[in-house]
Design an enzyme around this catalytic site. Sequence first.
Site, short mmCIF file in Angstrom:
data_model
loop_
_atom_site.label_atom_id
_atom_site.label_comp_id
_atom_site.label_asym_id
_atom_site.label_seq_id
_atom_site.Cartn_x
_atom_site.Cartn_y
_atom_site.Cartn_z
N HIS A 1 8.57 2.79 -1.27
CA HIS A 1 7.82 1.40 -1.44
C HIS A 1 6.86 1.32 -0.05
O HIS A 1 6.90 2.50 0.83
CB HIS A 1 8.33 -0.05 -1.23
CG HIS A 1 9.29 -0.05 -0.21
ND1 HIS A 1 8.60 -0.80 1.46
CD2 HIS A 1 10.38 0.14 0.41
CE1 HIS A 1 9.55 -0.35 1.84
NE2 HIS A 1 11.01 0.24 1.72
N ASP B 1 4.65 -0.99 1.12
CA ASP B 1 4.33 -2.27 2.04
C ASP B 1 5.29 -1.47 3.44
O ASP B 1 6.63 -1.20 3.26
CB ASP B 1 5.09 -3.49 2.21
CG ASP B 1 6.55 -3.43 1.21
OD1 ASP B 1 6.88 -2.68 0.20
OD2 ASP B 1 6.68 -4.88 1.24
N ASP C 1 10.79 3.31 6.76
CA ASP C 1 10.80 2.85 5.63
C ASP C 1 9.82 2.16 5.26
O ASP C 1 9.75 1.39 5.97
CB ASP C 1 11.55 1.59 6.55
CG ASP C 1 12.51 0.56 5.33
OD1 ASP C 1 12.14 0.68 4.28
OD2 ASP C 1 13.01 -0.30 5.70
N GLU D 1 8.32 -4.38 -1.77
CA GLU D 1 9.64 -4.84 -0.78
C GLU D 1 10.34 -5.07 -0.48
O GLU D 1 11.37 -6.29 -0.36
CB GLU D 1 10.05 -2.85 -1.09
CG GLU D 1 11.84 -3.02 -1.84
CD GLU D 1 12.53 -2.75 0.07
OE1 GLU D 1 13.55 -3.02 -0.28
OE2 GLU D 1 11.93 -3.05 0.96
#
Length: 477
Positions: free
Chosen positions: A110, A112, A143, A177
């Site tokens: 992801h 975002d 992340d 996410e």
Amino acid sequence: MTLHERPTRPATPTDLIEQLRGSVRDGLPAAIADLSTLVRIPSVSWDGFDPAHVQASADEVARLVRELGVFDEVLVDRVEIPGSGGLGQPAVLARREPRAGRPTVLLYAHHDVQPPGRDEDWETPPFEPTAIGDRLYGRGSADDKAGVIAHVAAIRALVESVGDPELGIVIFIEGEEEFGSRSFGALLEKHRDLLAADVIVVADSDNWDVRTPSLTVGLRGNAAFTLTVSTLGHASHSGMFGGAAPDAMLATIRLLSTLHDADGSVAVDGLRSHDQEVPDFPDERLREEAALLDGVTPIGRGPVLHRLWAQPAITVTGIDAPSVQNASNTLLPSVSVKISARVAPGQSAAEAFDAVRAHLEAHAPFGAQLTFGAVDLGDPFLVDTTAWAVDEALTSMREAWGADPVMVGVGGSIPFIAELKESFPDAHVLVTGVEDPDTRAHSPNESLHLGVLHRAILTEAVLLARLAGAVELPARE
């Protein structure tokens, strides 16, 4: 069967391993530069943040994917969030069809990120990637923009080493996410044919340490919601009515305290634990990695990793109340809190939420009125560790890292994995990652260990090569 008792899969040919190793090494500066470009885009998907940044991040990811030159189709799409009337955040999707009977692998990450929080809590600017020693700091550096780059760089290395791999490859880079994957199911429904795959690699987890890889085989679910506790029709003077009229803050504090036993274990009937063996994990390591202050003791019962992987947990993650600076001598009529309940594997998030709600309603003090809202449920997930793709992943990790991987559970939640498995029940799910115990995902000073990134890219490149025919695979189920 433990990891060390698993049958050994045939090794990847030495010359191919060396080709991949050289391609990944030579391509690492470009991968870090691409990652840095993504980190500079503040793609926070939460309400209240500029969605143009998420769109810009999706466009940049799409550019990187198109430049690989291997996909039949690359698109950026947004779909309606079911029941809301609004659109979700943009996702990047791509597909190339397999050739010569090869399998298809879906690579998920992801783009975002979480909100940065307060700038003063960061040692470096949150959206300015900064290399210090062997770590790259910045929101999303690990992340999960590093997951995006791991996929891109692994495909680059694969193509440089073998040419046309004949492997079917699907890219699915989600854009929300960190905000609950609210349109995830609708994306799956709309693009089911594009996303169909034999193996699904989710690059959104962590590793045992910076020298030891992990394959995540268990994830807790999550039941998050807001709770409003009300006791008065309006605010009242604390001097005039304090001591007789119950204020909402008192009721909230009393109510929240019933959620845990004296040792910090969850005290909610109906929340279950999962029966599983876990590796040893000393309290000293927990103290270091969780940054416990001197004198603060761990909470809960049982082995540490069983508490983190296989037991429920309840955290109050937010509270709406006057700040200390703005506090007046007032009895509050209502207080709202955000509660996050982690759900052990083997129990549905809906069942867990019902148990927590029933507990709160049964323990509301002074007849306080309770209102529940913004319920967000995500089921836990257990990987089928007997699947042939698991053996392929473990072999790839061992060859790339030069260390035996550890199969681990994770206390966090990735609810969409259960949705993926429901949509593609025959697919084998592999949960990998580029994080390590010092990453501090979601926290200030998030960072990525560049050695871990290097080895994560090589692991995926080896895995793709094996799936593309470097070794003979077992018959697909």
